[in-house]
Design an enzyme around this catalytic site. Structure first.
Site, short mmCIF file in Angstrom:
data_model
loop_
_atom_site.label_atom_id
_atom_site.label_comp_id
_atom_site.label_asym_id
_atom_site.label_seq_id
_atom_site.Cartn_x
_atom_site.Cartn_y
_atom_site.Cartn_z
N GLU A 77 -5.59 -2.73 12.68
CA GLU A 77 -5.28 -3.57 11.51
C GLU A 77 -6.21 -4.78 11.44
O GLU A 77 -6.61 -5.20 10.34
CB GLU A 77 -3.82 -4.01 11.55
CG GLU A 77 -2.81 -2.87 11.68
CD GLU A 77 -2.98 -1.77 10.65
OE1 GLU A 77 -3.51 -2.02 9.56
OE2 GLU A 77 -2.57 -0.63 10.94
N GLU A 96 0.85 -1.19 0.00
CA GLU A 96 0.00 0.00 0.00
C GLU A 96 0.89 1.24 0.00
O GLU A 96 1.83 1.33 0.79
CB GLU A 96 -0.90 0.03 1.23
CG GLU A 96 -1.93 1.14 1.17
CD GLU A 96 -2.92 1.12 2.34
OE1 GLU A 96 -3.81 1.98 2.36
OE2 GLU A 96 -2.79 0.26 3.22
#
Length: 895
Positions: free
Chosen positions: A300, A123
């Site tokens: 997360e 990412e």
């Protein structure tokens, strides 16, 4: 990217991809110098898009072959694109072989090596540094991954999903094959290969499924993973209980790495963490570290649904996953805190972070909406606006529809969009549709201006009490100053939670004109016009308004309250956030008056006695007291001023601290004695609060001893040094060391040397050692000189993001008095380090470049010197996209 300017990508130009990749079979022959990657992609043309070539993204790759359905095919390369002009119209299998060089990848994006192991960070656009692909979030594929490597060097081979098979190969090599059954975009791909050990735990969810949880770290760190595992289990339990979102894979893996640009990454089923956000033991981690780890592990894990199962259509929608997931991790942390007071402390800490990072962003050169309209480098929009302000937008959804209504909206969101790449509008519509007739549903289009308008709205509140009519008329008005590219803005939907207090602190019933009865002691008003009047009836006495309770909207509030009224709130408000806010306002008013007048600050008796009352209040938790008695930060104070003199602000804050330390000396002594022993270490809120308050008291006592040259000064310096040596946990040890360092005590240097010698083998603790010295209270240039010296320390390395942040970022971002120097040396230092860092790791350099976002507000001579440093950076011809975009916007803000 063109030299001297940036090329913008615009949200309005979004087009769906010309092709879809439905599945991908990846194989890796892992070698640090040259890794061979074979990609077999099942591709189909998107018939809704005009016919065109297949364009694949790739960076720093060496192409070996390209096949379609087993046959060679002609292709061309144009910069970072691989183009196939004659791609079939029917479904086809595209095979690409290429190599990459992980050990040369200092950018830490894509596939790289750290400490002899392989890791990935994809990412936002790192996957294109691994193999050629449609590297965009709306292309979602099912992945099967085979890893091959030397077994002795890399005994652990991990990738996303479930392990299908593993086994031995020739020449001492082995393999592992993984399959992720859920379609995902390429940014969620991950692999790890190395000599790692794991903490394992089997759990059963409410749904009755068994799962294996694993936390992988390098050898020697396993004992520091218990807290992370416990946090992971708590996150799983909470998400299933609160939102009915269970774990959907056979296993969930977390891996720690020392070289990482971010805090952590939510790759599907294989989260990769910066070790600073994963490892903790009482001897090496502070209470703040334990809290941060719990929050990031939760964040997360929560991404598994809000980000992975439902992802972003394009990167402009980044807050769809990040703002929502920050909100979820904040809610989790408050629920874990359990008690109302501990929950309030969590909220206060979140708002402090928002004000310290996002409010300046909203008023600076890089100001942008929660959903940006354009960018040159997507890495630059992983910002406090997207994350923290985005979270506040989600919190306003919940405020407007209620907790149960928000959960119903989340349920509908997943029913509609599971397995899809969608937009912020889709989320807004789901929440509104699940709550027809709500304050949100009836104002949905206006509410969505939070996504499109940059800047922090200002809310002005003024109340008039009519004793004869027993009415209280509250007038609320909103405005939002111009931002880059947005000169004029429309009114936004602002929920204002409020209560009314009598002068003696009693809560007053709330009944609006036209209502038949009072609606309790707290309610939410909705401000959606430029100005609105709300008339409360049957108000028995002149009230003190407690507005924006719980910080119900991310705005700047001007309520015009007097010191006397703020003291009522500080002493009696049932809302802990506003009680804390009153303490900060009382201090802020005095500091700002001194800075604006240019006169030395002198704290008045009323303020000092109010602070003494807080410190001695038997009914207030220690954690709250520590927050209330900590003065506003210098950066936050600067945000209140049109022209900023950092040294004047520092002088006023320093004077306030010295006077607060002296006036409350006996109370600080009693506070320290009462809170300095918390028994066996536990990071629970009560124990953490007591340690925080004890450390604040010790810091005040050391400061007072030095500033006042008291006869017993040596006593408190000695007690601080003894506490540093004898501490049974890192919180107390670092707190005592900070007291010595910030007080510039004679014992600071031997204590620093002892600390380094004791922890020199633990990188995360040495990061604290660097950061403490760089953030120390400036005194005659001593801190700046120390930082320059520490650049040459054998333990310092610019290549490790944690180490660079601990020293360089700590000075430039978090120590205004040491950084903003009249001789411009701080700005020269910034430019030097920025250019050096940009050559190694552009993403981290881009964060450092943000230091100058607000340079135009500086007073002279700082303003001119800052501009010179910015121009110097801008003349560098080979700047990264990350840095160029920020520097050019900074220059444009001064034109």
């Amino acid at each position: 990217m063109r030299e001297g300017t940036v090329t913008l990508i615009r949200r309005e130009d979004y087009l769906a991809p010309a092709f879809w990749i439905r599945s991908v079979d990846l194989s890796f022959d892992l070698d640090p110098a040259k890794t061979l990657v074979t990609s077999k992609m099942r591709i189909e043309r998107n018939t809704a898009v005009a016919h065109g070539p297949l364009c694949l993204h790739g960076e720093e790759l060496n192409v070996l072959r390209v096949l379609i359905d087993g046959e060679s095919v002609s292709f061309r390369q144009d910069g970072d694109l691989l183009l196939i002009d004659k791609a079939p119209d029917a479904d086809f299998l595209l095979e690409i072989r290429n190599t990459c060089a992980p050990e040369k990848n200092t950018a830490l994006s894509g596939l790289y090596t750290s400490g002899g192991s392989f890791f990935t960070q994809c990412e936002a656009e790192g996957f294109r540094r691994i193999t050629f692909f449609l590297d965009r979030p709306d292309v979602m594929a099912v992945y099967t991954v085979t890893l091959r490597a030397d077994k002795a060097k890399y005994p652990v081979l991990l990738s996303n999903g479930n392990l299908l098979e593993s086994g031995e190969l020739d020449n001492g090599r082995h393999f592992a094959k993984w399959h992720d059954p859920f379609p995902k975009p390429s940014y969620l791909f991950a692999l790890v290969a190395g000599d790692l050990v794991a903490r394992e735990q089997k759990v059963r969810t409410r749904a009755g499924r068994d799962h294996l949880l694993q936390v992988f770290v390098r050898r020697g760190d396993l004992e520091k993973t218990e807290h992370a595992m416990n946090s992971l289990i708590a996150s799983m339990v909470w998400d299933e209980a609160r939102f009915n979102l269970p774990l959907d894979l056979e296993r969930f893996m977390v891996v720690g790495v020392s070289d990482f640009n971010m805090g952590a990454m939510e790759n599907k089923g294989l989260n990769i963490f910066n070790t600073s956000a994963l490892l903790a033991s009482p001897a090496t981690a502070t209470d703040a570290d334990f809290s941060r780890i719990e929050s990031i592990v939760a964040h997360e894990y929560f991404h598994n649904w809000t980000g992975n199962r439902v992802t972003c259509r394009d990167w402009f929608q980044l807050s769809l996953k990040e703002g929502l997931t920050v909100f979820r991790d904040q809610e989790f942390s408050m629920d874990m805190a359990a008690t109302p007071s501990a929950r309030a402390v969590c909220r206060i800490q979140d708002v402090r972070q928002l004000r310290a990072t996002q409010f300046p962003e909203d008023s600076g050169a890089m100001a942008h909406p929660v959903r940006p309209d354009s960018y040159a480098e997507i890495n630059n929009f992983y910002t406090a606006t997207v994350y923290e302000k985005g979270s506040e937008v989600v919190r306003m959804y919940q405020t407007l529809v209620g907790r149960a209504g928000f959960e119903a909206g989340m349920k509908l969101y997943f029913e509609r969009h599971d397995g899809q790449a969608v937009t912020c509008d889709d989320f807004a519509q789901a929440i509104a549709d699940a709550n027809p007739g709500s304050a949100l549903a009836t104002r949905l289009e206006a509410f969505k201006r939070w996504y499109s308008q940059a800047g922090t709205p200002r809310v002005r509140a003024r109340g008039v009490y009519d004793e004869l009519a027993r009415t209280y008329t509250l007038t609320l008005a909103q405005s939002n100053p111009a931002s880059p590219g947005q000169e004029h803005k429309l009114p936004q939907v602002i929920p204002v939670a409020l209560g009314l207090l009598g002068a003696e602190g009693q809560a007053l019933p709330l009944q609006l004109q036209g209502e038949t009865e009072a609606a309790g002691l707290e309610r939410v008003l909705v401000l959606d016009q430029a100005e609105q009047r709300f008339v409360f009836i049957n108000v028995a006495v002149a009230p003190v308004p407690s507005l924006l309770r719980g910080f119900s909207a991310p705005v700047l509030l001007d309520d015009g309250l007097s010191d006397a009224e703020l003291l009522v709130l500080l002493q009696h408000d049932a809302d802990a956030f506003n009680r804390w806010e009153a303490s900060q306002r009382l201090a802020l008013n005095r500091i700002l008056a001194a800075v604006r007048s240019g006169q030395a600050l002198q704290l008045d008796t009323a303020y000092l006695e109010a602070m003494r009352a807080v410190l001695k209040h038997a009914g207030l938790d220690a954690a709250f007291k520590e927050l209330a008695l900590t003065l506003p930060g210098e950066a936050y104070i600067a945000e209140q001023l049109e022209v900023v003199d950092p040294q004047a602000i520092h002088a006023a804050v320093e004077a306030a601290q010295i006077q607060l330390a002296a006036a409350l000396r006996e109370d600080w002594i009693a506070t320290f004695e009462a809170n300095s022993h918390t028994g066996a270490y536990s990071p629970d809120p009560v124990s953490s609060g007591r340690r925080a308050l004890a450390n604040l008291a010790l810091g005040m006592l050391v400061l007072d001893a030095k500033a006042q040259s008291r006869a017993d000064a040596g006593v408190w310096l000695g007690r601080a040094y003894q506490r540093f040596k004898d501490a049974g946990n890192m919180t107390d040890r670092l707190g005592a060391l900070a007291a010595l360092v910030n007080g510039h005590a004679e014992l600071a240097e031997p204590a620093l040397a002892k600390f380094h010698a004791q922890f020199k083998g633990d990188p995360l603790v040495i990061d604290k050692w660097f950061a403490l010295q760089a953030r120390a209270a400036e005194q005659g240039g001593r801190v700046f000189a120390k930082v320059r010296q520490l650049l040459q320390h054998p333990d310092f390395s610019l290549k490790n993001p944690n180490r660079a942040r601990s020293l360089i970022f700590s000075l430039c971002m978090f120590n205004p008095a040491a950084f903003h120097r009249a001789d411009a040396a701080g700005y020269v230092f910034w430019a030097d380090q920025l250019l050096a860092l940009d050559a190694i790791n552009p993403q981290v350099a881009g964060r450092l470049a943000r230091v100058m976002d607000r340079w135009t507000t500086l007073a002279e001579p700082y303003r001119s010197a800052a501009l010179e440093a910015i121009r110097r950076v801008a003349t560098k011809p080979d700047l990264s996209n990350d840095v160029r975009e920020i520097i050019e916007r900074a220059l444009a803000s001064g034109s």
